[in-house]
Design an enzyme around this catalytic site. Structure first.
Site, PDB file in Angstrom:
ATOM      1  CE  LYS A  22      -3.992   2.138   0.531  1.00  0.00           C
ATOM      2  NZ  LYS A  22      -3.602   2.893  -0.674  1.00  0.00           N
ATOM      3  CE  LYS A  40       5.255   7.459  -1.838  1.00  0.00           C
ATOM      4  NZ  LYS A  40       4.592   7.707  -0.559  1.00  0.00           N
ATOM      5  CB  THR A  66      -2.386  13.822   4.491  1.00  0.00           C
ATOM      6  OG1 THR A  66      -2.901  12.878   3.571  1.00  0.00           O
ATOM      7  CG2 THR A  66      -0.944  13.510   4.798  1.00  0.00           C
ATOM      8  CB  SER A  82      -5.742   4.980   1.998  1.00  0.00           C
ATOM      9  OG  SER A  82      -5.427   5.989   1.083  1.00  0.00           O
TER      10      SER A  82
HETATM   11  N1  GLU Z   1       1.004   8.919  -0.265  1.00  0.00           N
HETATM   12  C1  GLU Z   1       0.561   8.854   1.085  1.00  0.00           C
HETATM   13  C2  GLU Z   1       1.708   8.451   2.001  1.00  0.00           C
HETATM   14  O1  GLU Z   1       2.847   8.666   1.695  1.00  0.00           O
HETATM   15  C3  GLU Z   1      -0.670   7.981   1.249  1.00  0.00           C
HETATM   16  C4  GLU Z   1      -0.543   6.576   0.771  1.00  0.00           C
HETATM   17  C5  GLU Z   1      -1.855   5.820   0.737  1.00  0.00           C
HETATM   18  O2  GLU Z   1      -2.880   6.374   1.035  1.00  0.00           O
HETATM   19  O3  GLU Z   1      -1.794   4.643   0.380  1.00  0.00           O
HETATM   20  O4  GLU Z   1       1.494   8.005   3.104  1.00  0.00           O
END
Ligand code: GLU
Length: 420
Positions: free
Chosen positions: A75, A111, A195, A353
């Protein structure tokens, strides 16, 4: 030739490995185990082509790093940035493994990044790029395999294109395969700001431990994207005073307090916040300016051995992923300046998420207030866990405490699977 920024970001993996080895020492992990923890399970590199209106074909490179799946499906977000490298994506996927573990989410870490300056493409070209990315990657994605989400320069519209393309090429209707989607496609309104909500909440919790709360505190936030603007808004609502903000063009300081909505209007109208009333400063100056709490919420490795000795803040909260180098960690620890680590501070995004994904899986829709409560409770639990570990250890920083909790959980899962 590589730009300074590129050199610094390509170094992110080294920084993350250093941070891991530090806690490995404390946990008594041996070299083979650390190697197993640092190495991504799979890294997929793809070539993505986009044809523009004039018939020209542009070619880009993208990566998805699937770092660790001991705790569940991979994730993490997808970023579009001109300086993205494979190493950086791997490092960011490792950060996601620790973040998801710390927050007790049923996920491993992943990622993706596409090396591209989105400002150079039209919206139609971005759509083509996004769809082609999924064409190349769909076999490795799914709500039980790997679940991408927004990150730097990606948003809910891009998730909608991802999902639609995924349905077409895979033949699967699987809304939980992506999070951060528009509400019409099974997204949650809270995910848009979760966030920033989380960063503000963790800042408040830390300020209650290390100073007398967040009210009236002078806050500097680097960055003015989704995370930073919502963080600034929520902190202002809590009674803190945002005195410094910035974007890629530079920053501004105003000790009377910055009105976040006005700064947003200015950014929409002129493309930058630098002309907000106050003193114009560079991003470097902003980081070492007078304040109580500093929130680096944009790029990685911005606080390093060169400027860490000059930081004036009394508390740092990592909004971005990896904004402090391992050297900066040691310097700030010696100077007695606590740093709330990224894996906790910005975890509101992935916890949001998780709520979205769980809803998609169950075919339910949670109320906004309930979702907010769930996210904040989950973060508070992780904060308390980190803080009690920090007190128990006595001579370590908050990052090590949080990493110990996170890494231990992954190690246990890997041991049980016979992997370590
Ligand atoms: N890009 C965000 C992070 O770095 C969220 C990742 C997500 O929601 O899967 O945590």
């Amino acid at each position: 030739m590589m730009t300074v920024e590129e050199v610094l970001s390509s170094n992110l993996y080294t920084q993350q490995v250093k941070k891991l080895y530090k806690v490995g020492d404390i946990l008594g992990l041996h070299a083979d185990q650390l190697e197993a923890l640092a190495t991504p399970e799979r890294v997929i590199q793809v070539k993505i082509q986009v044809q523009s209106n004039d018939g020209k074909i542009k070619t880009f490179t993208g990566w998805r790093s699937q770092h660790n799946s001991a705790l569940g499906p991979y994730k993490g977000g997808v970023r579009y940035h001109p300086n993205v490298t494979q190493d950086e994506v791997i490092a960011l996927s490792m950060i996601m493994t620790w973040k998801n573990s710390l927050l007790q989410l049923p996920y491993g870490g992943g990622k993706a990044g596409i090396r591209i300056d989105p400002k150079m493409l039209t919206r139609t070209e971005i759509e083509m790029l996004s769809r082609n990315f999924i064409d190349a990657l769909y076999k490795y994605i799914g709500s039980d395999i790997d679940i991408p989400a927004p990150d730097v320069n990606t948003d809910s519209q891009i998730m909608a294109w991802f999902l639609d393309e995924y349905n077409k090429v895979s033949g699967k209707i699987d809304p939980g395969a992506f999070t951060g989607k528009p509400i019409e496609l099974g997204g949650l309104s809270v995910r848009e700001y979760s966030t920033g909500l989380g960063v503000a909440h963790v800042t408040k919790l830390a300020s209650e431990k290390f100073m007398d709360g967040v009210e009236e505190k002078k806050i500097i936030i680097q960055g003015f994207g989704n995370l930073s603007t919502y963080t600034a808004k929520f902190l202002s609502e809590m009674g803190a005073k945002v005195v410094g903000i910035s974007d890629s063009k530079g920053g501004v300081l105003n000790y009377e307090g910055i009105n976040v909505d006005k700064a947003l209007e200015l950014k929409r109208a002129t493309g930058s916040v630098i002309n907000y009333p106050g003193k114009q400063v560079s991003n470097d100056e902003l980081l070492v300016s007078e304040c109580d709490i500093l929130i680096p919420g944009a790029l990685e490795n911005v606080i390093n051995k060169f400027n860490a000795p000059k930081v004036k803040a009394k508390l740092i909260v990592e909004g971005a992923n990896g904004p402090l180098t391992a050297d900066a960690d040691s310097i700030l620890r010696e100077r007695g300046i606590p740093v709330v680590p990224d894996i906790l501070a910005n975890s509101g995004g992935v916890v949001g998420s998780y709520v979205e994904w769980a809803n998609n899986k169950m075919g339910e829709i949670i109320e906004e207030e309930e979702a907010k409560k769930l996210i904040l409770n989950r973060m508070e639990r992780a904060f308390n866990e980190m803080y009690s570990k920090y007190n128990k250890l006595g001579d370590q920083d908050l990052r090590s405490a949080a990493m110990i909790v996170a890494v231990e959980r992954v190690v246990k899962a890997m041991k049980t699977r016979g992997l370590i």
